[in-house]
Design a protein around this motif. Structure first.
Motif, PDB file in Angstrom:
ATOM      1  N   PRO A   9       0.794  -1.224   0.000  1.00 25.71           N
ATOM      2  CA  PRO A   9       0.000   0.000   0.000  1.00 25.71           C
ATOM      3  C   PRO A   9       0.830   1.281   0.000  1.00 25.71           C
ATOM      4  N   LEU A  11       2.748   2.529  -2.033  1.00 22.29           N
ATOM      5  CA  LEU A  11       4.020   2.550  -2.765  1.00 22.29           C
ATOM      6  C   LEU A  11       3.804   2.839  -4.249  1.00 22.29           C
ATOM      7  N   ARG A  17       4.924  10.842  -2.796  1.00 17.97           N
ATOM      8  CA  ARG A  17       4.626  10.711  -1.372  1.00 17.97           C
ATOM      9  C   ARG A  17       5.863  11.002  -0.518  1.00 17.97           C
ATOM     10  N   TYR A  22      11.086   8.937   1.125  1.00 12.74           N
ATOM     11  CA  TYR A  22      11.068   7.878   0.107  1.00 12.74           C
ATOM     12  C   TYR A  22      11.714   8.276  -1.226  1.00 12.74           C
ATOM     13  N   ASN A  71       8.086  -5.430  -0.529  1.00 16.79           N
ATOM     14  CA  ASN A  71       7.915  -4.285   0.361  1.00 16.79           C
ATOM     15  C   ASN A  71       6.421  -4.193   0.647  1.00 16.79           C
ATOM     16  N   GLY A  73       4.943  -2.433   2.741  1.00 16.18           N
ATOM     17  CA  GLY A  73       4.507  -1.142   3.287  1.00 16.18           C
ATOM     18  C   GLY A  73       4.004  -1.338   4.715  1.00 16.18           C
ATOM     19  N   ALA A  74       2.932  -0.646   5.041  1.00 11.36           N
ATOM     20  CA  ALA A  74       2.414  -0.692   6.425  1.00 11.36           C
ATOM     21  C   ALA A  74       1.887  -2.072   6.811  1.00 11.36           C
ATOM     22  N   HIS A  77       3.739  -4.302   9.327  1.00  7.60           N
ATOM     23  CA  HIS A  77       3.624  -4.173  10.780  1.00  7.60           C
ATOM     24  C   HIS A  77       2.314  -4.742  11.325  1.00  7.60           C
ATOM     25  N   HIS A  97      12.627  -2.559   2.821  1.00  4.90           N
ATOM     26  CA  HIS A  97      12.074  -1.234   3.110  1.00  4.90           C
ATOM     27  C   HIS A  97      13.006  -0.178   2.559  1.00  4.90           C
ATOM     28  N   ILE A  98      12.433   0.850   2.007  1.00  6.00           N
ATOM     29  CA  ILE A  98      13.206   1.976   1.476  1.00  6.00           C
ATOM     30  C   ILE A  98      13.835   2.745   2.639  1.00  6.00           C
ATOM     31  N   SER A  99      13.033   3.025   3.641  1.00  4.98           N
ATOM     32  CA  SER A  99      13.526   3.788   4.797  1.00  4.98           C
ATOM     33  C   SER A  99      14.097   2.842   5.849  1.00  4.98           C
ATOM     34  N   VAL A 101      13.449   1.663   8.956  1.00  3.96           N
ATOM     35  CA  VAL A 101      12.271   1.655   9.829  1.00  3.96           C
ATOM     36  C   VAL A 101      12.654   1.749  11.310  1.00  3.96           C
ATOM     37  N   ARG A 104      12.642   5.231  12.802  1.00  6.15           N
ATOM     38  CA  ARG A 104      11.355   5.917  12.710  1.00  6.15           C
ATOM     39  C   ARG A 104      10.467   5.554  13.911  1.00  6.15           C
ATOM     40  N   ARG A 108       6.884   1.036  13.715  1.00  5.29           N
ATOM     41  CA  ARG A 108       7.518   0.490  12.501  1.00  5.29           C
ATOM     42  C   ARG A 108       8.679  -0.448  12.843  1.00  5.29           C
TER      43      ARG A 108
HETATM   44  C1  DQA Z   1       8.138   1.197   4.155  1.00  4.19           C
HETATM   45  C2  DQA Z   1       8.140   1.443   5.670  1.00  4.19           C
HETATM   46  C3  DQA Z   1       6.749   1.225   6.250  1.00  4.19           C
HETATM   47  O1  DQA Z   1       6.763   1.456   7.660  1.00  4.19           O
HETATM   48  C4  DQA Z   1       5.758   2.184   5.618  1.00  4.19           C
HETATM   49  O2  DQA Z   1       4.458   1.934   6.103  1.00  4.19           O
HETATM   50  C5  DQA Z   1       5.793   2.139   4.128  1.00  4.19           C
HETATM   51  C6  DQA Z   1       7.088   2.045   3.461  1.00  4.19           C
HETATM   52  C7  DQA Z   1       9.502   1.535   3.511  1.00  4.19           C
HETATM   53  O3  DQA Z   1       9.712   1.096   2.382  1.00  4.19           O
HETATM   54  O4  DQA Z   1      10.335   2.212   4.121  1.00  4.19           O
HETATM   55  O5  DQA Z   1       4.777   2.272   3.462  1.00  4.19           O
HETATM   56  O6  DQA Z   1       7.871  -0.168   3.936  1.00  4.19           O
END
Ligand code: DQA
Length: 139
Positions: A9, A11, A17, A22, A71, A73-74, A77, A97-99, A101, A104, A108
């Motif tokens: 979701p 992405l 975004r 990101y 990936n 996304g949310a 978690h 994950h791009i970031s 986590v 953060r 996460r």
């Molecule tokens: C993410 C990290 C997740 O916590 C977040 O909800 C995302 C992107 C990342 O790629 O860093 O949607 O998966």
């Protein structure tokens, strides 16, 4: 070698975004670069904002492909259902994950999926996907 990349979701909004987290490239642009970098691999890309559709894709390719770079996304978690799908299929799944986590919010820091995955890569920007591919092709 067939490798499926799956994005969950929000992405679909990469490049639009929260650019400070990101980056400013869309996944479609980055995917063309990835394909050019790995001409001997068959890379396919799927994105969905819908949990059940991600599960359907894992079931569809999970018994014939050589690996998955996911990936979620949310859903990373929260989703017991995606964790169960990863555990059910044969293909190894790399959680990416791009970031970073772990830098953060605390919610996460926990992944529902990681224990069912071969490994986890986080914090390298879009390069996390390439590192995920590398981990699948290195024997
Ligand atoms: C993410 C990290 C997740 O916590 C977040 O909800 C995302 C992107 C990342 O790629 O860093 O949607 O998966």
């Amino acid at each position: 070698m067939n490798i499926q990349i799956i994005n969950g979701p929000n992405l679909n909004l990469l490049g639009v975004r929260e650019k400070s987290i990101y980056g400013d490239s869309s996944f479609e642009t980055y995917f063309v670069e990835l394909q050019a970098r790995y001409p001997n691999l068959t890379l396919t890309y799927y994105q969905s904002n819908v949990e059940g559709e991600i599960i359907n894709k894992l079931h569809e390719i999970g018994f014939s492909y050589d690996g998955v770079v996911l990936n979620a996304g949310a859903y990373t978690h929260t989703s017991v259902a995606i964790a169960d799908a990863i555990a059910a299929i044969k293909a190894p799944v790399i959680e990416v994950h791009i970031s970073n986590v772990y830098k953060r919010e605390e919610f996460r820091h926990h992944s529902m999926l990681a224990a069912s995955c071969k490994g986890v890569i986080a914090g390298f920007g879009m390069d996390s996907y390439r590192l995920g591919i590398e981990s699948l092709i290195v024997k």
